[in-house]
Design a protein around this motif. Structure first.
Motif, mmCIF file in Angstrom:
data_model
loop_
_atom_site.group_PDB
_atom_site.id
_atom_site.type_symbol
_atom_site.label_atom_id
_atom_site.label_comp_id
_atom_site.label_asym_id
_atom_site.label_seq_id
_atom_site.Cartn_x
_atom_site.Cartn_y
_atom_site.Cartn_z
ATOM 1 N N THR A 20 0.827 -1.206 0.000
ATOM 2 C CA THR A 20 0.000 0.000 0.000
ATOM 3 C C THR A 20 0.860 1.255 0.000
ATOM 4 O O THR A 20 0.636 2.172 -0.782
ATOM 5 C CB THR A 20 -0.919 0.014 1.229
ATOM 6 N N TYR A 95 -8.559 4.118 6.022
ATOM 7 C CA TYR A 95 -7.736 4.994 5.182
ATOM 8 C C TYR A 95 -7.190 6.192 5.963
ATOM 9 O O TYR A 95 -6.740 7.173 5.361
ATOM 10 C CB TYR A 95 -8.537 5.459 3.966
ATOM 11 N N CYS A 102 -4.928 3.652 -1.156
ATOM 12 C CA CYS A 102 -5.680 2.409 -1.276
ATOM 13 C C CYS A 102 -4.864 1.407 -2.081
ATOM 14 O O CYS A 102 -4.408 1.702 -3.187
ATOM 15 C CB CYS A 102 -7.005 2.665 -1.973
ATOM 16 N N LEU A 103 -4.685 0.215 -1.513
ATOM 17 C CA LEU A 103 -3.919 -0.823 -2.206
ATOM 18 C C LEU A 103 -4.511 -1.117 -3.575
ATOM 19 O O LEU A 103 -3.775 -1.317 -4.551
ATOM 20 C CB LEU A 103 -3.904 -2.109 -1.375
#
Lengths: 186, 186
Positions: A20, A95, A102-103
DNA sequence: GTCTATACGTGGATAGAC
DNA sequence: GTCTATCCACGTATAGAC
């Protein structure tokens, strides 16, 4: 499968974090080795196909996390409105109020994305399906529910991109506020 | 500065295209050399600092393109509504109806993003400012105009991410439709 | 300005001992 | 399962001839 020294779950958590923050391309084996405390050989022992296998399993892992933290609570008997509020609070925390990337979005932009297209797409589709169910439960017209669900993800992902780009979390906070007030309206 | 064999403008167009489709990390010098027809040494002649200088100049180039194609038309005497429609049509074409990725989003996710953070942020801010002006001109309350503008970009970027991820342009088309009907409403 | 050739680091990935 | 050592390809970047 004998228990590893460090449980696989824990390794996946660390990988999720690393992918991430550094992105799939940016997370080198050297860095991954450092973060997990596992040598390269150990990593290849657990993930014979290398990084592609790592991200694939991380995506599945993320899907399970979302299932527990987001989707399962949506299937309780609470009112849709309360469940929505709970979901948004979880997302907000996940988050870090818009400070964390965001991955999924990072993975979408990676060089080798073609190699894990399916599992990546799957996470999105599962998430959309969960949101659609919630909409339907709240009485949103069936022909609008899926669009609503997709648009919710559009807002979340877009807000994370913009917030990072302009270094201001306001768009993210507003996105969540808007979802709170309008996702389930008829 | 004597004229290059291939005008710099044209090279920047090719770089823009390559960085967009392959991403900043994925666009190797070998590939860039292939696409532009310039040898590596020639590339370093034009961009002494290498890829970072390329992306920086490409971002500036993109900003100029946006200025001409999007922002300048917004300063004409047409009605705000007409100008909005024109802008959305241009955006639609620019992203091929949601099939093409956005260089800005790709660049945000790249490994070396820290090295061109400023020019990247600048493009977003200029775009937001242009949208804000349009909102104000249409009578959107001043305290809401900036948020509206930011949210418009949130939708565009988010829609591009989701459309690519689930291989369905519907979210993008809807995003533009929603902007058409609601960006300027009071 | 452009080319060929090349340097140098780091990437992912493996071999084989323990 | 983990380690050390190592391989090879490719990344960016440079040197020097033309």
């Amino acid at each position: 499968m004998p228990a590893a020294i460090r449980p696989l779950e824990e390794v996946l958590d660390l990988l999720l974090e690393t992918f991430t923050s550094d992105g799939y391309d940016g997370a080198s084996l050297a860095r991954i080795s450092e973060v997990t405390g596992l040598g390269k050989s150990s990593l290849y022992h657990h993930f014979p196909r290398g990084k592609v296998e790592m991200i694939t399993k991380v995506l599945r892992h993320l899907e399970q996390q979302l299932e527990q933290a987001l989707f399962a609570p949506m299937r309780t008997k609470e009112s849709p409105k309360k469940k929505l509020d709970a979901m948004l609070a979880t997302i907000d925390a996940f988050y870090a109020g818009g400070k964390k990337a965001c991955l999924l979005e990072r993975a979408c932009a990676s060089v080798d994305r073609a190699q894990f297209r399916r599992p990546l797409q799957h996470v999105f589709l599962v998430w959309i399906a969960a949101l659609e169910s919630l909409c339907l439960e709240a009485g949103v017209p069936p022909d609008a529910a899926k669009s609503r669900a997709q648009d919710a993800l559009v807002r979340i992902e877009g807000a994370l991109v913009l917030a990072a780009a302009i270094n201001d979390t306001a768009p993210f906070r507003r996105a969540l506020d808007q979802l709170r007030s309008s996702l389930l309206s008829k």
